[in-house]
Design a protein around this motif. Sequence first.
Motif, PDB file in Angstrom:
ATOM      1  N   ASP A  17     103.484  90.162  63.677  1.00 15.56           N
ATOM      2  CA  ASP A  17     103.413  89.594  64.864  1.00 15.56           C
ATOM      3  C   ASP A  17     104.608  89.415  65.287  1.00 15.56           C
ATOM      4  O   ASP A  17     104.656  89.172  66.877  1.00 15.56           O
ATOM      5  CB  ASP A  17     102.608  88.222  64.750  1.00 15.56           C
ATOM      6  CG  ASP A  17     103.828  87.062  63.936  1.00 15.56           C
ATOM      7  OD1 ASP A  17     102.904  86.092  63.630  1.00 15.56           O
ATOM      8  OD2 ASP A  17     105.022  87.287  63.685  1.00 15.56           O
ATOM      9  N   THR A  18     105.965  89.521  65.114  1.00 15.23           N
ATOM     10  CA  THR A  18     107.530  89.172  65.660  1.00 15.23           C
ATOM     11  C   THR A  18     108.092  91.219  65.561  1.00 15.23           C
ATOM     12  O   THR A  18     108.571  91.506  65.078  1.00 15.23           O
ATOM     13  CB  THR A  18     107.822  88.275  65.520  1.00 15.23           C
ATOM     14  OG1 THR A  18     106.845  86.542  65.572  1.00 15.23           O
ATOM     15  CG2 THR A  18     108.768  88.008  66.538  1.00 15.23           C
ATOM     16  N   SER A  25     113.299  90.208  71.689  1.00 15.54           N
ATOM     17  CA  SER A  25     112.215  90.397  70.775  1.00 15.54           C
ATOM     18  C   SER A  25     111.409  89.448  71.579  1.00 15.54           C
ATOM     19  O   SER A  25     110.662  89.040  72.603  1.00 15.54           O
ATOM     20  CB  SER A  25     112.346  89.127  69.778  1.00 15.54           C
ATOM     21  OG  SER A  25     113.165  87.160  70.424  1.00 15.54           O
ATOM     22  N   PHE A  26     109.956  89.965  70.856  1.00 20.04           N
ATOM     23  CA  PHE A  26     108.605  89.428  71.295  1.00 20.04           C
ATOM     24  C   PHE A  26     107.691  88.798  69.874  1.00 20.04           C
ATOM     25  O   PHE A  26     107.678  89.197  68.702  1.00 20.04           O
ATOM     26  CB  PHE A  26     108.026  90.449  72.217  1.00 20.04           C
ATOM     27  CG  PHE A  26     108.396  91.747  72.893  1.00 20.04           C
ATOM     28  CD1 PHE A  26     109.647  92.050  72.887  1.00 20.04           C
ATOM     29  CD2 PHE A  26     107.894  91.181  74.392  1.00 20.04           C
ATOM     30  CE1 PHE A  26     110.534  92.906  73.520  1.00 20.04           C
ATOM     31  CE2 PHE A  26     108.134  91.258  75.270  1.00 20.04           C
ATOM     32  CZ  PHE A  26     109.980  92.629  75.487  1.00 20.04           C
ATOM     33  N   GLN A  61     108.245  95.926  75.942  1.00 20.44           N
ATOM     34  CA  GLN A  61     107.385  95.386  76.024  1.00 20.44           C
ATOM     35  C   GLN A  61     106.668  95.174  74.354  1.00 20.44           C
ATOM     36  O   GLN A  61     107.134  96.480  74.007  1.00 20.44           O
ATOM     37  CB  GLN A  61     106.254  95.722  76.497  1.00 20.44           C
ATOM     38  CG  GLN A  61     106.470  97.060  77.014  1.00 20.44           C
ATOM     39  CD  GLN A  61     105.029  97.177  78.468  1.00 20.44           C
ATOM     40  OE1 GLN A  61     104.541  97.013  78.717  1.00 20.44           O
ATOM     41  NE2 GLN A  61     105.225  98.932  78.747  1.00 20.44           N
ATOM     42  N   GLN A  62     105.312  94.552  74.086  1.00 22.38           N
ATOM     43  CA  GLN A  62     104.831  94.982  73.417  1.00 22.38           C
ATOM     44  C   GLN A  62     103.145  94.544  73.430  1.00 22.38           C
ATOM     45  O   GLN A  62     103.253  93.969  74.159  1.00 22.38           O
ATOM     46  CB  GLN A  62     105.118  93.102  71.992  1.00 22.38           C
ATOM     47  CG  GLN A  62     104.684  94.080  71.041  1.00 22.38           C
ATOM     48  CD  GLN A  62     104.655  92.156  70.382  1.00 22.38           C
ATOM     49  OE1 GLN A  62     104.761  91.212  70.511  1.00 22.38           O
ATOM     50  NE2 GLN A  62     104.520  92.235  68.748  1.00 22.38           N
ATOM     51  N   MET A 110     105.838  85.244  61.192  1.00 20.30           N
ATOM     52  CA  MET A 110     106.382  84.094  61.818  1.00 20.30           C
ATOM     53  C   MET A 110     105.993  83.111  60.320  1.00 20.30           C
ATOM     54  O   MET A 110     104.546  82.514  60.731  1.00 20.30           O
ATOM     55  CB  MET A 110     105.881  83.968  63.292  1.00 20.30           C
ATOM     56  CG  MET A 110     106.909  84.765  64.000  1.00 20.30           C
ATOM     57  SD  MET A 110     108.736  83.962  63.296  1.00 20.30           S
ATOM     58  CE  MET A 110     109.611  84.278  64.804  1.00 20.30           C
ATOM     59  N   LEU A 111     106.718  82.652  60.103  1.00 13.30           N
ATOM     60  CA  LEU A 111     106.110  81.266  58.981  1.00 13.30           C
ATOM     61  C   LEU A 111     107.056  80.551  59.304  1.00 13.30           C
ATOM     62  O   LEU A 111     107.624  79.756  58.344  1.00 13.30           O
ATOM     63  CB  LEU A 111     106.351  82.161  57.685  1.00 13.30           C
ATOM     64  CG  LEU A 111     105.555  83.434  56.833  1.00 13.30           C
ATOM     65  CD1 LEU A 111     105.983  83.416  55.866  1.00 13.30           C
ATOM     66  CD2 LEU A 111     103.902  82.683  56.755  1.00 13.30           C
ATOM     67  N   ARG A 112     106.628  79.889  60.322  1.00 15.59           N
ATOM     68  CA  ARG A 112     107.492  79.051  60.695  1.00 15.59           C
ATOM     69  C   ARG A 112     107.941  77.398  59.989  1.00 15.59           C
ATOM     70  O   ARG A 112     108.521  77.428  59.833  1.00 15.59           O
ATOM     71  CB  ARG A 112     107.832  78.525  62.184  1.00 15.59           C
ATOM     72  CG  ARG A 112     107.587  79.055  63.018  1.00 15.59           C
ATOM     73  CD  ARG A 112     106.827  79.176  64.273  1.00 15.59           C
ATOM     74  NE  ARG A 112     106.334  80.268  65.500  1.00 15.59           N
ATOM     75  CZ  ARG A 112     108.072  80.135  65.944  1.00 15.59           C
ATOM     76  NH1 ARG A 112     109.067  79.421  65.522  1.00 15.59           N
ATOM     77  NH2 ARG A 112     107.430  81.011  67.102  1.00 15.59           N
TER      78      ARG A 112
END
Lengths: 107, 116
Positions: B30-31, B48-49, B67-68, B96-98
Motif C-alpha cells: 500500500d505504500t 512517498s505515498f 502521485q499514486q 505497512m505493518l506499523r
Amino acid sequence: LAKTTQPISMDSYEGQEVNITCSHNNIATNDYITWYQQFPSQGPRFIIQGYKTKVTNEVASLFIPADRKSSTLSLPRVSLSDTAVYYCLVVGGKLIFGQGTELSVKP
Amino acid sequence: AAGVIQSPRHLIKEKRETATLKCYPIPRHDTVYWYQQGPGQDPQFLISFYEKMQSDKGSIPDRFSAQQFSDYHSELNMSSLELGDSALYFCASSSMLRDRGLNEQFFGPGTRLTVL
C-alpha cells in the motif's frame, strides 16, 4: 532524524566473519535499526532489522546494545558475492541513507 | 515472487524536456517510495505515498511531482529537466505493518535517466 555513522570502507577475505558497526547516538524510542545491501546499479536490498538485543536471520546477525546508540551487523563467512555497499539506517518510515560502508571481499 | 516493476529502465532526455517514470508496486503493498541516486551518491528520499495520499516528502524539487493511482501504481513526473537530474531513480514499495515496526521496503530495478 537520527544520524548514522559507519566506516566508509572495509576489506575482508572469503570465509571470514565481517562485523560492521554503526553509531546512532540520537536514535528515538520508536526507531528501528535496519541494514540494507546495495550492489552497483541495483536497488538496495533489505538485510535485517532489529529494535534491541540480537536478531538473526539466514544471512546476518544484528547486535544492539541496551542503550541502542550503536549496532553491529555481522556477516558470517563472507564470499566474493558479498562485495557491496552496506547501509545502516534508523527507520521511522522513509529511509534516510547516509554514507554506507563499501565492503570488498577478496579471494 | 512478484517484485517491484519500474518503467522504463533507461531514458534519455534533452535539457528542459519532461519525463514520466512509472512504478508498479508488489501486489497488496500500500505504500510507494521514490528515491534518487546520483552517480557515486547515496540514495536520497524524494517522496512517498500511502493509500494514494502523499505521506512524506523529502528533497524533491518543485519541478517534480508524483502521485499514486487507484491501482497503487505511482508515477514520477519530471519537468524542465536539468543535467543534474541524471541519476538512477528507484521506486520501493512496502506493506505497512506499523504495529510490528517492520517496514521492509522492496526496491525496484530503477530507471536510469540521462539528461543531455
